[in-house]
Design a protein around this motif. Sequence first.
Motif, mmCIF file in Angstrom:
data_model
loop_
_atom_site.group_PDB
_atom_site.id
_atom_site.type_symbol
_atom_site.label_atom_id
_atom_site.label_comp_id
_atom_site.label_asym_id
_atom_site.label_seq_id
_atom_site.Cartn_x
_atom_site.Cartn_y
_atom_site.Cartn_z
ATOM 1 N N PRO A 174 1.007 -1.023 -0.152
ATOM 2 C CA PRO A 174 0.026 0.072 -0.023
ATOM 3 C C PRO A 174 0.797 0.895 0.067
ATOM 4 O O PRO A 174 2.251 1.224 -0.042
ATOM 5 C CB PRO A 174 -0.538 0.693 0.748
ATOM 6 C CG PRO A 174 -0.005 -0.889 1.647
ATOM 7 C CD PRO A 174 1.138 -2.124 1.106
ATOM 8 N N ALA A 175 0.170 2.462 -0.124
ATOM 9 C CA ALA A 175 1.531 3.508 0.094
ATOM 10 C C ALA A 175 1.907 4.541 0.932
ATOM 11 O O ALA A 175 0.596 3.978 1.594
ATOM 12 C CB ALA A 175 0.116 4.695 -1.060
ATOM 13 N N PRO A 176 2.959 4.543 1.183
ATOM 14 C CA PRO A 176 3.340 4.817 2.473
ATOM 15 C C PRO A 176 2.902 5.646 3.208
ATOM 16 O O PRO A 176 2.978 6.376 2.095
ATOM 17 C CB PRO A 176 5.191 4.050 2.340
ATOM 18 C CG PRO A 176 5.403 4.308 1.140
ATOM 19 C CD PRO A 176 3.273 3.611 0.345
ATOM 20 N N ALA A 177 1.841 6.013 3.656
ATOM 21 C CA ALA A 177 2.088 7.467 4.300
ATOM 22 C C ALA A 177 3.038 8.256 5.498
ATOM 23 O O ALA A 177 2.897 9.173 5.078
ATOM 24 C CB ALA A 177 0.186 7.260 5.571
ATOM 25 N N SER A 178 4.252 7.175 5.455
ATOM 26 C CA SER A 178 5.663 7.755 6.199
ATOM 27 C C SER A 178 6.204 7.121 6.141
ATOM 28 O O SER A 178 6.762 5.959 5.537
ATOM 29 C CB SER A 178 5.456 8.391 7.995
ATOM 30 O OG SER A 178 4.973 6.838 8.781
ATOM 31 N N PHE A 179 7.757 7.977 6.668
ATOM 32 C CA PHE A 179 8.499 6.788 6.501
ATOM 33 C C PHE A 179 8.610 5.570 7.363
ATOM 34 O O PHE A 179 9.314 4.744 7.084
ATOM 35 C CB PHE A 179 10.364 7.410 6.513
ATOM 36 C CG PHE A 179 10.898 8.303 4.910
ATOM 37 C CD1 PHE A 179 11.903 7.378 4.682
ATOM 38 C CD2 PHE A 179 10.224 9.191 4.893
ATOM 39 C CE1 PHE A 179 12.434 7.897 3.350
ATOM 40 C CE2 PHE A 179 10.775 9.783 4.127
ATOM 41 C CZ PHE A 179 11.998 8.959 3.104
ATOM 42 N N ALA A 180 7.702 6.343 8.466
ATOM 43 C CA ALA A 180 8.091 4.626 9.863
ATOM 44 C C ALA A 180 6.628 3.676 8.939
ATOM 45 O O ALA A 180 6.947 2.695 9.844
ATOM 46 C CB ALA A 180 7.135 5.612 10.613
ATOM 47 N N ASP A 181 6.815 3.772 8.277
ATOM 48 C CA ASP A 181 5.098 2.809 7.523
ATOM 49 C C ASP A 181 6.416 1.920 7.054
ATOM 50 O O ASP A 181 5.958 0.706 6.940
ATOM 51 C CB ASP A 181 4.427 4.199 6.056
ATOM 52 C CG ASP A 181 2.768 4.055 6.978
ATOM 53 O OD1 ASP A 181 2.950 3.730 8.263
ATOM 54 O OD2 ASP A 181 2.331 4.534 5.976
ATOM 55 N N LEU A 182 7.054 2.226 6.903
ATOM 56 C CA LEU A 182 8.632 1.518 6.126
ATOM 57 C C LEU A 182 9.169 0.618 6.725
ATOM 58 O O LEU A 182 9.241 -0.839 6.284
ATOM 59 C CB LEU A 182 9.268 1.875 5.396
ATOM 60 C CG LEU A 182 9.059 3.148 4.113
ATOM 61 C CD1 LEU A 182 10.418 3.695 3.212
ATOM 62 C CD2 LEU A 182 8.947 2.892 3.206
#
Length: 353
Positions: free
Chosen positions: A165-173
């Motif tokens: 899914p589209a990452p909303a932030s770097f933390a999502d990675l």
Amino acid sequence: MTVRTCAAAVAILASAGCGASSTEEAAPQGPPVNVRAASMKEGFTSMERLAQAAKQEGALHVIALPRDWVNYGEIIDTFADKYGIEVKELEPQANSKRSLDAAAQLKPDVFDLTLDVAVANASRFAPYKVQGWLDLPDHVKDPRGAWYAAYGGYMSLGYDPRAVPAPASFADLLKPGYKVALDGDPLRSAAAFDGVMAASLQGGMPQPKRAVDLFGKLKQAGQLTDPAHANVIVNWDHLNAARSAQDSASWKVTIPRGAELGAYHVQAINKDAPHPAAARLWQEFLFSDEGQNLFQKGYARPARGEAMVMKGSLDTEQAAKLPVAPGPPVLLTIPQTDAAKTYLGKEWARSVG
């Protein structure tokens, strides 16, 4: 990249004609041409005389301009066809530092550089203020005209929507499924360094430790990889957008909120340019409406963009295709950049490898 600018009109003195014999073609008259002048008006009095002087030199040597970077292939070809000048492309894959290190041997006429490299080497450039000088933001141009921003961009996350899914932030990675790559080694690659710096931002301020911790966790989880095996690549938005334009089903681009790191690339003329008039004509072309729109066609953000919007000369259809930035760009200062490079030099290899 939105910039606060003011529009400017620069008067161009038209060259006057003179009588000629029946066997001689009339030549433009005016003050003697100064091919190393600091402005078009000062050295040539008109674009026609500048173009004539450049054509007499017959060539332009550029360095470190990949043809797939911000549409430089079309830009170079358009300039060559428009003015009848041969453009020699030296070491297209070189970086900014290499461009300057090789200058004494390869003798390029002009440079395209990152801001930090340009600032550190300003004494090596010939001051020249293009006609659109007043349209450029003050904080990304040297007051004497040694260097000046041509285009900019945001750091972004390009991703494969079929895989994640589209990452909303770097933390999502850090979530399962993401395979992340930088564009090289941040100790050697400007794009990779800026990717780390985008991940470091907190409240608009760079926090290098924050980014090193993030990428260290990705490494430990087996989620940090090379671009060939990644489903997310941290890179400039113009590169991710160009890839998405080729196949939007398999590649999309997003600029995470809170990580709006921006940067400009700047232009400069070699003080020892072998083709000084052609070098100045090249700058006038890059900063003309035509040149700025050609940068935008390569998904870069023209430095004169706001002034062009005001006078209706920006290609708004292409502008609408640029990735949407959730906020204004954070531009690192030279001291912030230097401090971050020092920190990464000590901690990156130990924490990330």
